[in-house]
Scaffold this motif. Structure first.
Motif, PDB file in Angstrom:
ATOM      1  N   SER B   4     -45.640 120.896   5.060  1.00  0.00           N
ATOM      2  CA  SER B   4     -46.765 121.722   4.613  1.00  0.00           C
ATOM      3  C   SER B   4     -47.322 122.596   5.721  1.00  0.00           C
ATOM      4  CB  SER B   4     -47.885 120.827   4.082  1.00  0.00           C
ATOM      5  OG  SER B   4     -47.401 120.043   3.019  1.00  0.00           O
ATOM      6  N   ILE B   7     -52.610 126.574   7.479  1.00  0.00           N
ATOM      7  CA  ILE B   7     -52.646 127.956   7.966  1.00  0.00           C
ATOM      8  C   ILE B   7     -53.763 128.199   8.979  1.00  0.00           C
ATOM      9  CG2 ILE B   7     -53.999 128.733   5.960  1.00  0.00           C
ATOM     10  CD1 ILE B   7     -51.321 130.797   7.790  1.00  0.00           C
ATOM     11  N   ASP B  12     -55.714 132.517   8.062  1.00  0.00           N
ATOM     12  CA  ASP B  12     -55.782 132.751   6.621  1.00  0.00           C
ATOM     13  C   ASP B  12     -56.534 134.054   6.338  1.00  0.00           C
ATOM     14  OD1 ASP B  12     -55.977 132.585   3.885  1.00  0.00           O
ATOM     15  OD2 ASP B  12     -57.025 130.657   3.847  1.00  0.00           O
ATOM     16  N   GLY B  19     -48.652 133.404   8.899  1.00  0.00           N
ATOM     17  CA  GLY B  19     -48.164 132.438   7.910  1.00  0.00           C
ATOM     18  C   GLY B  19     -46.840 132.903   7.316  1.00  0.00           C
ATOM     19  N   PHE B  35     -47.706 125.111   0.634  1.00  0.00           N
ATOM     20  CA  PHE B  35     -49.061 125.497   1.023  1.00  0.00           C
ATOM     21  C   PHE B  35     -50.099 124.891   0.077  1.00  0.00           C
ATOM     22  CE2 PHE B  35     -52.748 128.362   0.826  1.00  0.00           C
ATOM     23  CZ  PHE B  35     -53.145 128.310   2.150  1.00  0.00           C
TER      24      PHE B  35
ATOM     25  N   ARG C 462     -53.894 133.121   1.620  1.00  0.00           N
ATOM     26  CA  ARG C 462     -53.794 132.347   0.376  1.00  0.00           C
ATOM     27  C   ARG C 462     -53.637 133.259  -0.842  1.00  0.00           C
ATOM     28  NH1 ARG C 462     -57.515 128.026   0.199  1.00  0.00           N
ATOM     29  NH2 ARG C 462     -57.580 128.098   2.471  1.00  0.00           N
ATOM     30  N   TRP C 465     -49.927 134.210  -0.878  1.00  0.00           N
ATOM     31  CA  TRP C 465     -48.958 133.120  -0.954  1.00  0.00           C
ATOM     32  C   TRP C 465     -48.103 133.105  -2.229  1.00  0.00           C
ATOM     33  CZ3 TRP C 465     -46.144 130.206   1.918  1.00  0.00           C
ATOM     34  CH2 TRP C 465     -45.540 129.048   1.395  1.00  0.00           C
TER      35      TRP C 465
END
Lengths: 241, 249, 501
Positions: B4, B7, B12, B19, B35, C462, C465
């Motif tokens: 995993s 980040i 992030d 990432g 993630f 995120r 992602w």
């Protein structure tokens, strides 16, 4: 008056004994004990194991000692025997224009015969029974001559201890220090000497044990190690044997 | 095997390409990066300021996010260090979370540690024809002992001229809230660090912690100096792309 | 250069940072000390083993301090020492003054002692008309300048040779060249008379050896030997934690202390003083007092977060390694001790009180102090513990408290964090110019006074992602068998003490 009278000291002692109970009791309490216990196990005493087996032979010891002493700003020489030591001391005193010497009151140093060899200089031997006068004599002397009790190769140190015949001032007050080191008094590690000091019984324990590793220096001005502040500015180590 | 990505909040929000570089690089070695979305921040800003309740709230998202992971990889020595050194302290009075902290600690790796120690990779096959210097961040190098790994990875990058950073081990002055609370001291520290970077004449400053790089990079930018600042993962991935481009893939 | 102004570290540091002489002098000398230490520990070859042994000896001694202190006192008394206990600094001063007054002493010569700085012994003696002279060159310099020491072992580190020459010239009544040799020579002549006249010699103590009741002093100049040889009375101030059990343990401390402090294998002098002079000795003090000082030290005992603080051997290596100290110097710190050790010790000796200013904040927590420490005291952790205690006891700025509340709100849920970043992406538009935020507004002012901040990218990681993972999936290669096996082994070894790094 410059020392305390006995009644005053007795009063202080009484106060000290009372304060001690509270002071050490507080420490024990904070450490979770109601009273100070017996001697604890001390499993990590002294140097690590790898070090206690570290050995150098005599020649290695001497060369290590000399290079350390020199690196610290001292002068180190070897002599084959005490008569050569005597010659060398005469040479050193001459080179440095010394007018007077003070030495520990030891047979080995008396046998150097400096009085006969350099009659124009003033020579004194330490006299512990003349408190005050002995120190003033040392203070006026140009050179102090000591016989090292021990020497440590790894740190380049000599060790001198105090006694009636061996004033602390001899290695401290004159501007020149000459230390005579019999080779058999040389050890590799500090710990070897520490063990010997710790083994001296309490009633014979010297008041002063001094490890000396070269001339007096100061690092207080820009950490620039410059020679000669309060102690001797010139330090000779003469290794015999 | 579930690997995993942690980040870190700073990468992030501010540096997503790190990432991406990690995911793409690791895929080449058969690692399918995962993630978990519930993660936020390791809690260090609050922890270091003494606000441990606040730090715990944040740290719990990390414990939860990686509960079922086998390996956790972060692009930061500092955030990895937080997990390693301070989670057990933070949760010392909660047996269940303490147990989770210990388990997380065991499986959490800083990116270069994972690459070198676990995957056994020191040559990613990168080509990066630039003059590069490297700032070893304090937490990674001192507290996690990450010293060799980045050096090994960089030594295999072809075409790269590596210039050692003078006084590399000196702190850049970031220190999280320190940079704001003690801004004058922090400012003096980062200016000194930038000066050393500039002395190397490097085109690129690379590192493993974006907190420090945000600090140094921000100061270089403030001074108008055109030094490119990158995370090592980015440099390696860009190097791999360069190589592929050159090979006409 | 005057003593620093300002009520807290931040303000004092601001003044210090503007003092170019100070910053240059401190940088120059700490750099020199740091390099000497590096060379000395490399030459030693087994530094980590010595460090670990030193730590163990100190941990052990402190854990049994009641026992070792009792032994020390008993053995010192057996050698004729008058031992005294000072729970607080003022008690130590009171006892020393009582002795001096009783003896009708006119002057005291001092060697270097940090605990005497805690006690403010010079001021105490002078308050009753007794001259108290510092004989360590560095201490003498700052006494002439009327300043406190700014470094544990190099008290005048903040002064360069030119400033020192100026001070000593004033004392000499003639111009002395700024050469170390000349300056040291002047101090020698000047202080020699003082030694011979003084009624009392006052020393500190690097280590007390419990098994013999000996006081061990490390020094380079020979002034501590003078102080403990010439005057008729010797008073030694000793922090109660200075003990080691045996002479054997002294070998370890002698290996760690000088190397860490100045990079020397051993200081020029290391003296073990055990009681006053023997009856037939011709020199040495006729009367010897040891004043054992607590002054907040016992507060650390039994405190798991701070007890290790008492392991400190006062080498100053953490100061030389500290990037904060290097920039702001010792006078920016309140209290006797400066640098990382001071930042922890000063509040700790004062009940960890939250009101101890912002001293614990004056660190980037870089850990250089821990790395430099010869007995591995985790000062960087202790700084965080201090900050935590400050928060728990409510000594915090309102703004910071609010910010941290906000942090908690934001970080406890990933949904909220995501939204906040989104809001930032939109909200920043007013501030961003050419990809950077430059304005010095609000709490960011301290940051942007020295740095720009890159703008938040349009999408956080995120947010990217879901698309990224689909794309990366296409490029996943098969894993090599040996790597797979290694990973499985690592996972299997866990929980059995198997641990990486």
């Amino acid at each position: 008056m410059s020392i305390s009278n006995p009644e005053f000291l007795a009063k202080l002692k009484q106060e000290s004994l009372e304060a001690e109970k509270r002071f050490i009791g507080n420490i024990a309490g904070r450490l979770g004990r109601s009273a100070t216990g017996p001697a604890p196990e001390h499993p990590f005493r002294g140097a690590p194991d790898f070090w206690t087996s570290y050995e150098l032979d005599r020649e290695q010891q001497i060369s290590r000692f000399m290079s350390n002493w020199q690196a610290a700003g001292g002068f180190a020489e070897r002599a084959s025997g005490m008569s050569e030591v005597s010659e060398r001391i005469c040479r050193i005193l001459g080179e440095l224009n010394a007018g007077s010497t003070i030495r520990q009151n030891l047979t080995e140093l008396a046998q150097l015969g400096l009085e006969e060899r350099l009659p124009e200089l003033r020579h004194d031997a330490w006299n512990g029974l003349q408190t005050g006068a002995a120190l003033r004599t040392a203070e006026k002397a140009d050179a102090g001559i000591v016989l090292a009790d021990y020497a440590v190769a790894y740190t380049g140190s000599i060790v001198v201890t105090s006694s009636m015949d061996k004033g602390r001032s001899v290695s401290l007050l004159p501007n020149i220090l000459i230390a005579v080191i019999p080779a058999e008094r040389m050890f590799t590690r500090l710990g070897e000497v520490m063990g010997r000091i710790a083994a001296i019984p309490g009633e014979q324990f010297p008041a002063g044990v001094h490890f000396i590793s070269g001339p007096s220096r100061s690092s207080d001005i820009e950490n620039d190690l410059t020679i000669g502040v309060h102690g001797p500015g010139v330090a000779y180590a003469l290794i015999v044997g | 095997m579930k690997v995993s990505l942690f980040i870190t909040c700073i990468s992030d929000a501010l540096f997503p390409p790190i990432g991406e570089a990690m995911a793409r690089l690791l895929a080449r070695y058969g690692v399918r990066l995962h993630f978990p979305e519930v993660q936020t921040c390791c809690g260090q800003p609050a922890f270091n300021s003494g606000y441990w309740d606040e730090a715990r709230a944040s740290a719990q998202t990390i414990l939860k996010a990686f509960d079922d992971s086998d390996f956790v990889i972060a692009p930061s020595g500092s955030c990895t260090g937080m997990i390693h050194h301070y989670y057990p302290k933070l949760f010392e009075h909660d047996p269940e979370l303490l147990e989770k902290s210990h388990r997380l600690k065991e499986k959490t790796y800083e990116f270069t540690q994972f690459l070198v120690q676990v995957l056994g990779v020191t040559d990613v096959g990168a080509y990066f024809p630039h003059k590069v210097t490297y700032h070893p961040s304090c937490h990674g190098s001192r507290l996690l002992g990450i010293k060799e790994e980045p050096m090994q990875l960089m030594s295999h990058v072809e075409g790269m001229e590596f210039v050692p950073l003078p006084y590399a081990e000196d702190c850049c002055g970031f220190g999280g809230t320190f940079a704001i609370k003690m801004s004058e001291i922090s400012g003096a520290m980062v200016e000194e660090k930038s000066q050393h970077v500039l002395e190397t004449d490097a085109e690129v400053l690379v590192g493993l912690d974006m907190g420090c790089l945000l600090n140094i990079g921000g100061n270089l930018k403030f001074q108008g100096k055109p030094v490119r600042v990158m995370h090592l993962a980015e440099l390696l991935y860009e190097g791999v792309k360069n190589r592929e481009y050159a090979a006409g893939v | 250069m005057s003593t620093p102004q300002g009520s807290n570290v931040k303000d004092r540091a601001k003044t210090a940072l503007k003092d170019e002489f100070l910053v240059d002098a401190v940088k120059f000398t700490t750099e020199r000390l740091k390099n000497s230490k590096k060379a000395a520990t490399a030459e030693n070859g087994n530094w980590e083993e010595w460090r670990e042994r030193g730590r163990q000896i100190r941990l052990h001694t402190i854990a049994h301090l009641d026992y070792y202190l009792s032994r020390f006192v008993e053995n010192a008394r057996a050698q004729g020492v008058h031992v005294h206990f000072a729970p607080e600094a003022k008690d130590a001063a009171r006892i020393a003054l009582e002795i001096a007054e009783h003896q009708g002493a006119k002057s005291v010569v001092k060697s270097k002692s940090m605990v005497s700085e805690e006690v403010h012994i010079n001021e105490a003696f002078e308050s009753i008309g007794i001259e108290s002279i510092e004989s360590d060159l560095g201490e003498y310099i700052i006494q002439l300048a009327n300043e406190p020491p700014s470094h544990i072992i190099i008290p005048a580190i903040h002064k360069n040779r030119h400033q020192i020459a100026e001070l000593l010239s004033k004392e000499a009544g003639e111009t002395l060249e700024p050469e170390t040799k000349i300056l040291a020579g002047f101090a020698r002549r000047k202080l020699r008379d003082k030694f011979l006249e003084a009624d009392i010699g006052l020393t500190g103590c690097n280590f007390g050896i419990a098994e013999t009741g000996s006081v061990v002093i490390f020094e380079n100049e020979g002034n501590a030997r003078m102080v403990s040889t010439v005057p008729k009375t010797q008073i030694t101030l000793m922090g109660m934690e200075r003990l080691i059990p045996t002479w054997d343990d002294l070998e370890v401390m002698a290996t760690l202390l000088p190397r860490s402090a100045t990079g020397q294998k051993l200081t020029m002098y290391m003296s073990g003083i055990t009681g006053p002079k023997r009856a037939q000795d011709g020199d040495g003090p006729e009367e010897m007092h040891i004043i054992i000082v607590d002054n907040g030290r016992s507060l650390q005992l039994g405190d798991p977060e701070f007890q290790e603080l008492l392991n400190c051997i006062r080498c100053g290596a953490c100061l030389n390694a500290c990037p904060v100290y290097r920039h702001i110097g010792g006078h920016s710190y309140p209290g006797t001790y400066s640098g990382p050790i001071g930042a922890v010790l000063t509040p700790a000796l004062n009940k960890n009180a939250g009101e101890w200013q912002d001293i614990a904040n004056a660190s980037s927590l870089c850990g250089a102090c821990y790395e430099a420490c010869p007995v591995k005291i985790p000062l960087h952790d202790m700084l965080v513990y201090l900050r935590n205690r400050k928060v728990e006891r409510g000594y915090t700025a309102a703004g910071e408290k609010m910010a941290m509340k906000g942090f908690k709100m934001l970080m406890k849920s990933h949904k909220r964090f995501r939204k906040a970043v989104k809001a930032g992406q939109i909200g920043q538009k007013l501030l961003v110019r050419d990809g950077y935020i430059r304005s010095q507004i609000g709490p960011l002012g301290g940051w942007t006074a020295y740095r720009y901040i890159p703008e938040l990218p349009k999408q956080s990681f995120r947010e990217q992602w879901p698309d990224l993972v689909t794309e990366v999936e296409k490029s996943v290669q098969p894993m090599a068998a040996d790597v797979k096996l290694r990973m499985e082994q690592i996972v299997k070894a866990r929980g059995k003490g198997g641990q990486h790094a």
